[in-house]
Design an enzyme around this catalytic site. Structure first.
Site, mmCIF file in Angstrom:
data_model
loop_
_atom_site.group_PDB
_atom_site.id
_atom_site.type_symbol
_atom_site.label_atom_id
_atom_site.label_comp_id
_atom_site.label_asym_id
_atom_site.label_seq_id
_atom_site.Cartn_x
_atom_site.Cartn_y
_atom_site.Cartn_z
ATOM 1 N N GLY A 124 0.820 -1.209 0.000
ATOM 2 C CA GLY A 124 0.000 0.000 0.000
ATOM 3 C C GLY A 124 0.851 1.256 0.000
ATOM 4 O O GLY A 124 1.243 1.761 1.062
ATOM 5 N N THR A 126 0.536 3.755 -3.227
ATOM 6 C CA THR A 126 -0.134 4.770 -4.055
ATOM 7 C C THR A 126 -1.442 5.243 -3.411
ATOM 8 O O THR A 126 -2.208 4.443 -2.878
ATOM 9 C CB THR A 126 -0.432 4.190 -5.455
ATOM 10 N N THR A 132 1.938 9.556 -8.206
ATOM 11 C CA THR A 132 3.371 9.257 -8.252
ATOM 12 C C THR A 132 4.157 10.018 -7.189
ATOM 13 O O THR A 132 5.246 9.610 -6.803
ATOM 14 C CB THR A 132 3.918 9.648 -9.649
ATOM 15 N N GLU A 246 11.701 -5.145 -7.267
ATOM 16 C CA GLU A 246 10.393 -5.128 -7.942
ATOM 17 C C GLU A 246 10.554 -4.810 -9.428
ATOM 18 O O GLU A 246 9.985 -5.474 -10.296
ATOM 19 C CB GLU A 246 9.492 -4.082 -7.279
HETATM 20 C C1 LIG Z 1 -3.431 -2.372 -12.164
HETATM 21 C C2 LIG Z 1 -2.573 -1.558 -11.262
HETATM 22 C C3 LIG Z 1 -1.970 -2.165 -10.170
HETATM 23 C C4 LIG Z 1 -1.222 -1.422 -9.275
HETATM 24 N N1 LIG Z 1 -0.729 -2.007 -8.127
HETATM 25 C C5 LIG Z 1 -0.208 -1.216 -7.155
HETATM 26 C C6 LIG Z 1 0.093 -1.756 -5.862
HETATM 27 O O1 LIG Z 1 -0.068 -2.955 -5.614
HETATM 28 N N2 LIG Z 1 0.522 -0.902 -4.891
HETATM 29 C C7 LIG Z 1 0.703 0.421 -5.115
HETATM 30 O O2 LIG Z 1 1.097 1.136 -4.186
HETATM 31 N N3 LIG Z 1 0.435 0.971 -6.336
HETATM 32 C C8 LIG Z 1 -0.009 0.184 -7.336
HETATM 33 N N4 LIG Z 1 -0.330 0.729 -8.578
HETATM 34 C C9 LIG Z 1 -0.143 2.162 -8.786
HETATM 35 C C10 LIG Z 1 0.925 2.492 -9.809
HETATM 36 O O3 LIG Z 1 2.197 2.328 -9.239
HETATM 37 C C11 LIG Z 1 0.646 3.899 -10.299
HETATM 38 O O4 LIG Z 1 -0.554 3.864 -11.062
HETATM 39 C C12 LIG Z 1 1.754 4.450 -11.141
HETATM 40 O O5 LIG Z 1 2.933 4.597 -10.371
HETATM 41 C C13 LIG Z 1 1.365 5.795 -11.731
HETATM 42 O O6 LIG Z 1 0.847 6.621 -10.726
HETATM 43 P P1 LIG Z 1 -0.598 7.332 -10.887
HETATM 44 O O7 LIG Z 1 -1.540 6.325 -11.408
HETATM 45 O O8 LIG Z 1 -0.934 7.972 -9.612
HETATM 46 O O9 LIG Z 1 -0.364 8.390 -11.994
HETATM 47 P P2 LIG Z 1 -0.088 9.940 -11.811
HETATM 48 O O10 LIG Z 1 1.000 10.158 -10.818
HETATM 49 O O11 LIG Z 1 -1.374 10.625 -11.606
HETATM 50 O O12 LIG Z 1 0.485 10.286 -13.251
HETATM 51 C C14 LIG Z 1 -0.345 10.250 -14.425
HETATM 52 C C15 LIG Z 1 0.558 10.393 -15.632
HETATM 53 O O13 LIG Z 1 1.285 11.606 -15.542
HETATM 54 C C16 LIG Z 1 2.680 11.364 -15.629
HETATM 55 N N5 LIG Z 1 3.378 12.285 -14.724
HETATM 56 C C17 LIG Z 1 3.079 12.579 -13.430
HETATM 57 N N6 LIG Z 1 3.961 13.458 -12.942
HETATM 58 C C18 LIG Z 1 4.851 13.712 -13.936
HETATM 59 C C19 LIG Z 1 5.999 14.549 -14.053
HETATM 60 N N7 LIG Z 1 6.445 15.279 -13.034
HETATM 61 N N8 LIG Z 1 6.656 14.566 -15.236
HETATM 62 C C20 LIG Z 1 6.230 13.827 -16.283
HETATM 63 N N9 LIG Z 1 5.152 13.026 -16.230
HETATM 64 C C21 LIG Z 1 4.469 12.978 -15.077
HETATM 65 C C22 LIG Z 1 2.869 9.930 -15.213
HETATM 66 O O14 LIG Z 1 4.037 9.373 -15.779
HETATM 67 C C23 LIG Z 1 1.592 9.278 -15.727
HETATM 68 O O15 LIG Z 1 1.777 8.880 -17.063
HETATM 69 C C24 LIG Z 1 -1.022 -0.028 -9.526
HETATM 70 C C25 LIG Z 1 -1.598 0.571 -10.648
HETATM 71 C C26 LIG Z 1 -2.380 -0.165 -11.500
HETATM 72 C C27 LIG Z 1 -3.038 0.514 -12.660
#
Ligand SMILES: Cc1cc2nc3c(=O)[nH]c(=O)nc-3n(C[C@H](O)[C@H](O)[C@H](O)COP(=O)(O)OP(=O)(O)OC[C@H]3O[C@@H](n4cnc5c(N)ncnc54)[C@H](O)[C@@H]3O)c2cc1C
Length: 388
Positions: A124, A126, A132, A246
């Site tokens: 846990g 995100t 991110t 990972e």
């Molecule tokens: C099916 C699935 C399983 C997952 N499993 C887990 C889990 O078990 N545990 C966990 O903790 N998380 C998990 N995640 C979360 C995953 O790690 C995040 O979805 C991923 O890191 C992207 O974060 P976000 O979705 O919040 O995107 P955001 O941070 O909202 O970003 C959206 C987009 O904007 C881009 N972006 C954001 N900031 C910048 C910047 N400064 N410069 C350039 N580009 C930027 C990103 O690259 C992305 O393409 C999972 C996600 C999915 C979809």
């Protein structure tokens, strides 16, 4: 046909994984995919065979294998058409406990994780609002006597419904009071069975593939203070230290996916006859397959480099990130190529290509998205200004 990589000494482990996976053919995964059901039998078989305990040292009941063996396991699972995402975290999440847990925590949890009696495959980190930006997370853990009280929310906590334990990152010191930018977050090993319905609520999220992901809510969830891993406030560092494993393992899964797509495409291109000859006789069909193979092999070299550095105990942050990036791009490109090679049949459920296409799409986004890897390389390898 699966395109194999020559000159390896891990063939016995690869063969053993392939033999196990042969018992879980496309029909098995298709049926689960339709229902978004968890591959319980597959995970049980992998656990029983000891594959998920590969990285747990022998003193704690695991197989004590090196990272390269774990890479081979995850790659073969995917190359066999199966989906290791159902349980890959059981392999690496325990690394945080192994590296930063107390002797008592290691003795209490690791042997039972190794035996598969306890599943530690929920992670846990995100949150919906911070995404991110992990340091912006809002879930708090406040000390109250010999407990912590946790409030907040996580999203995309995969496998939470199929895990006994969760590794949770929460804020223990308000951001503005933390001594440095990366301080004030702490890691907890939560026994979810003890708190579900008592402050912990898990809600599944249906996604485009069968991934058992969830959102998790904490409302005055009381956990014993000895759930804290390591030192309070140091959690961000502990989580980062686990991310290389990972990334390397998920890169290995992407290599396996790419091999599966390439194998399927090459086989089909050789046997499908249109205009009186195999479609693979046309350069327009064979070149994309060859290109996908070249890209996969190049990515595979970086996965090996990262795994070798990891095994040698050296810094592999850049290589783990680059391996994940190259492998995720290679698997996604191979998936697209495989659909194109199959024409209409690429869309038919019974070919499994559309399922694997959906599954492999995840990896340019999670566990870290492409842009964040590029930012890491720009800043930490090339010395460019931090962009965020
Ligand atoms: C099916 C699935 C399983 C997952 N499993 C887990 C889990 O078990 N545990 C966990 O903790 N998380 C998990 N995640 C979360 C995953 O790690 C995040 O979805 C991923 O890191 C992207 O974060 P976000 O979705 O919040 O995107 P955001 O941070 O909202 O970003 C959206 C987009 O904007 C881009 N972006 C954001 N900031 C910048 C910047 N400064 N410069 C350039 N580009 C930027 C990103 O690259 C992305 O393409 C999972 C996600 C999915 C979809």
């Amino acid at each position: 046909m699966t395109p194999n990589t020559p000159n390896e000494d891990l063939s016995p482990i690869r063969e053993a994984v392939r033999a196990l996976c042969a018992g879980f053919p496309g029909e098995y995964w298709r049926a689960l995919d339709r229902e978004r059901a968890y591959p319980e039998e597959f995970v049980a078989a992998l656990t029983k065979a000891g594959f998920l305990a590969a990285l747990i040292p022998e003193e704690f009941g695991g197989s004590g294998l090196p990272m390269s063996a774990a890479v081979a396991i995850m790659e073969e699972i995917q190359a066999s058409g199966c989906n290791g995402a159902a349980c890959h975290a059981q392999m690496y999440t325990m690394g945080t406990v192994l590296r930063h847990g107390s002797a008592e925590q290691k003795a209490r949890y690791l042997p039972r994780i190794a035996r598969g009696e306890l599943r530690l495959q929920a992670f846990g980190v995100t949150e919906p609002s911070s995404g991110t930006d992990t340091l912006g997370l809002r879930t708090t853990a406040v000390r109250d006597g010999d407990h912590y009280v946790i409030n907040g929310q996580k999203i995309w906590t995969s496998r939470a419904e199929h895990s006994d334990l969760m590794l949770l990152l929460a804020r223990t010191t308000p951001r503005e009071q933390a001594k440095k930018r990366t301080a004030g977050l702490s890691v907890f090993l939560i026994d979810m069975r003890a708190v579900e319905g008592k402050g912990l609520t898990i809600r599944p999220i249906r996604t485009m593939m069968n991934h058992a992901t969830t959102e998790v809510f904490f409302e005055n969830m009381r956990v014993p203070a000895d759930n804290l891993i390591g030192v309070e406030g140091e959690g961000f560092r502990y989580i980062l230290s686990g991310m290389n494993a990972e990334r390397i393992l998920i890169a290995a899964e992407c290599i396996g996916d790419a091999k599966w797509f390439i194998g399927k495409a090459a086989a089909y291109a050789g046997e499908r006859v249109v205009f009186g000859r195999p479609i693979g006789q046309n350069q327009g069909v064979q070149f994309p397959i060859a290109r996908a193979y070249i890209n996969m092999r190049a990515a595979e070299l970086m996965v090996r480099e990262a795994a070798a550095l990891y095994e040698a105990g050296k810094d592999c942050g850049a290589e783990a990130n680059m391996a994940k990036h190259l492998a995720a791009e290679a698997s996604w490109a191979a998936a697209d190529m495989c659909v194109q090679t199959h024409g209409g049949f690429g869309f038919a459920e019974e070919f499994d290509i559309e399922r694997k296409f959906r599954e492999t799409r995840l990896y340019t986004v999670a566990p870290i998205s492409t842009n964040l890897i590029l930012s890491y390389i720009a800043e930490h390898v090339l010395g460019l200004p931090r962009s965020y």
